[in-house]
Motif scaffolding. Sequence first.
Motif, mmCIF file in Angstrom:
data_model
loop_
_atom_site.group_PDB
_atom_site.id
_atom_site.type_symbol
_atom_site.label_atom_id
_atom_site.label_comp_id
_atom_site.label_asym_id
_atom_site.label_seq_id
_atom_site.Cartn_x
_atom_site.Cartn_y
_atom_site.Cartn_z
ATOM 1 N N GLN A 249 -35.763 -72.259 49.864
ATOM 2 C CA GLN A 249 -34.800 -73.369 49.612
ATOM 3 C C GLN A 249 -33.781 -73.759 50.718
ATOM 4 O O GLN A 249 -33.412 -75.020 50.966
ATOM 5 C CB GLN A 249 -34.255 -73.242 48.091
ATOM 6 C CG GLN A 249 -35.505 -73.371 47.009
ATOM 7 C CD GLN A 249 -35.893 -74.643 47.025
ATOM 8 O OE1 GLN A 249 -35.361 -75.562 46.639
ATOM 9 N NE2 GLN A 249 -37.305 -74.756 46.752
ATOM 10 N N GLN A 260 -37.837 -80.628 47.620
ATOM 11 C CA GLN A 260 -39.110 -80.407 47.040
ATOM 12 C C GLN A 260 -40.038 -81.160 47.777
ATOM 13 O O GLN A 260 -40.993 -81.492 47.273
ATOM 14 C CB GLN A 260 -38.905 -81.069 45.643
ATOM 15 C CG GLN A 260 -38.014 -80.680 44.735
ATOM 16 C CD GLN A 260 -38.349 -79.138 44.461
ATOM 17 O OE1 GLN A 260 -39.695 -78.875 44.190
ATOM 18 N NE2 GLN A 260 -37.487 -78.048 44.624
ATOM 19 N N TYR A 317 -29.304 -71.687 43.127
ATOM 20 C CA TYR A 317 -29.280 -72.995 43.633
ATOM 21 C C TYR A 317 -27.965 -73.409 44.403
ATOM 22 O O TYR A 317 -28.128 -73.965 45.330
ATOM 23 C CB TYR A 317 -29.573 -74.041 42.830
ATOM 24 C CG TYR A 317 -28.750 -74.650 41.784
ATOM 25 C CD1 TYR A 317 -27.947 -75.683 42.252
ATOM 26 C CD2 TYR A 317 -28.464 -74.082 40.584
ATOM 27 C CE1 TYR A 317 -26.965 -76.318 41.315
ATOM 28 C CE2 TYR A 317 -27.436 -74.660 39.674
ATOM 29 C CZ TYR A 317 -26.705 -75.605 40.176
ATOM 30 O OH TYR A 317 -25.640 -76.225 39.361
ATOM 31 N N ALA A 360 -33.577 -78.411 40.536
ATOM 32 C CA ALA A 360 -34.062 -79.363 41.442
ATOM 33 C C ALA A 360 -33.253 -80.557 41.759
ATOM 34 O O ALA A 360 -32.748 -81.087 42.693
ATOM 35 C CB ALA A 360 -35.545 -79.789 41.304
#
Length: 562
Positions: A249, A260, A317, A360
């Motif tokens: 990521q 994504q 994240y 996400a």
Amino acid sequence: MTDRLDARPTTKIYELEALVRQAWAGNVRIPHFQRDYRWGSQDVSRLFDSILKGYPIGSLLLWIRPAPAGPVRLGALEIEAPAENRALWVVDGQQRLTSLANTLHPDGGEDPRFRLAYDLRERTLSRQAAPDSPWLVPLSVIFDLQRLLQWFAARPEISHLLNEASEVATLIRQFSIPAYQVEHGEVEALQDIFDRMNNYGKPLRRAEVFSALNAGDETADRRLDIQAISEQIDAELRFGRIDDNTVLQAILARRGVDTQRDIRLEFDDHRRRAEVEFPDEDRDAAYGETRSALARAVSFLQHDAGVPHVGMLPYRYLLVVLSRYFAHHPDPVGRDRVLLRRWYWRAALVGTRAWPGGTAGATRKLNTQIRPGDPSGSIQRLLTVTDPAEIALPDGRSFRTNNAATKIMLCGWWALAPRSWTTGAPYEQTDLAATLDGRTTAGQAIAPLFRRGEIDNAKLSWSANQLLLLDSELIEPESVLGGRHPMQSDQQWAETARSHGITVDAAEAVAGGHHTEFLEIRQRTLDDVVASFLRHQCEHRFEDTPPLAEFDLDDEGDNDDS
């Protein structure tokens, strides 16, 4: 029509003994885009149970290709391998072949995953240690005829079981394993086969697919890859291993806001150019720059934000977003670093609940706020989209080390500079790293003070019933409450207790046998500690204005002569 292989795959039946000995000799290689070895002890046991029962264990897919000389790691085995013109590169079957080679090797038993024996009396596999049980013969001994005979010669009391052991040895050594063998000069064909095999019925994780698609030539020197990025940052900063998906990521976030996107096109210059912010860089440059950005982000977490280890990182994240910021703005200073720290902790308190699409959606929204060439403006935008209405404190009466709220609490505890119960010296970050080596939560560093039956069950999960314990000398948590350690003075012990949120009143309560009162007092203390930590980190009611350098203070109406 699509390109075909130069020659169709051939089939070959390998006897297990021959295949294992090739592995030991260094002629079996694992492509570096393969997933890591993942099997546990139960998987290994089931594999050998199938072999002893004569069950099929599946076929292998081997790529016949030259291999350079050098060290080869196969599970727990380190092999100094010679150069090979026709090495066996394992495209499918790595877990099985690695398990076989390690379990049957004399050194394999050093790793508990491969410590497997055969019980000659029960005629079954066993994971027990064998030294004082002559009938429990390690599989590595059974596999080696000479060692097997020596085993029985030293244990005449079990000589009547030699035939049983010999039959088992024959079953293992002569077990047949079918293999498809592919001979082809292009790495792209291998990667295509790998991709197809691992996306029909047993898909790989996204990071593994990305690594496979961007692995490069196997005969070249090893290039920086996702696993190596994590290993290098851990070795340098002792932060623990960042998981592969988070590293992936970070690679994607550095190059574009949408993590994504289709990873199969990432380094396709023509199809991806308009979507990424570094269109001219190749795979190696992207990996290297991401490694640097991630290292800067981790250093910021440790030194500015008070997150010492990945086991105390509330949300992964947010590390991805930080890595994007540090990729585009490597050296924030002064007020920018303060504001970035405020944003990080406010975002940690918001978590994922405010973002459509979970992590996400949160990652994309936050990445969008970070723009090249605008370090202070990027932080201002992050603060604007993240600011919580109020600070929602974690619930100290629900303590689970894999939970984000608990990780936030642990960061607050770490800010107290907790001390060793044996020496009275503050724990160092290296102590934490050593205790949590290889782990992704802080569970190994936490010990309960009271156990079931000693207190009300409802209070077992309170944070007040947990102790951060990193002492290398074995300490029982309850002994901490029983009085000072002989190596500490009364004053040192009192300072150590305070550094763990144990006040004088709490110590007096536990000394009088009032466990519930102790927990209630300590819970209030720890809640205050966490609240104070978060107020300091978030500075929620402070002005979030950017540095003065961002303002144009020149006034065209000023008269220099006035």
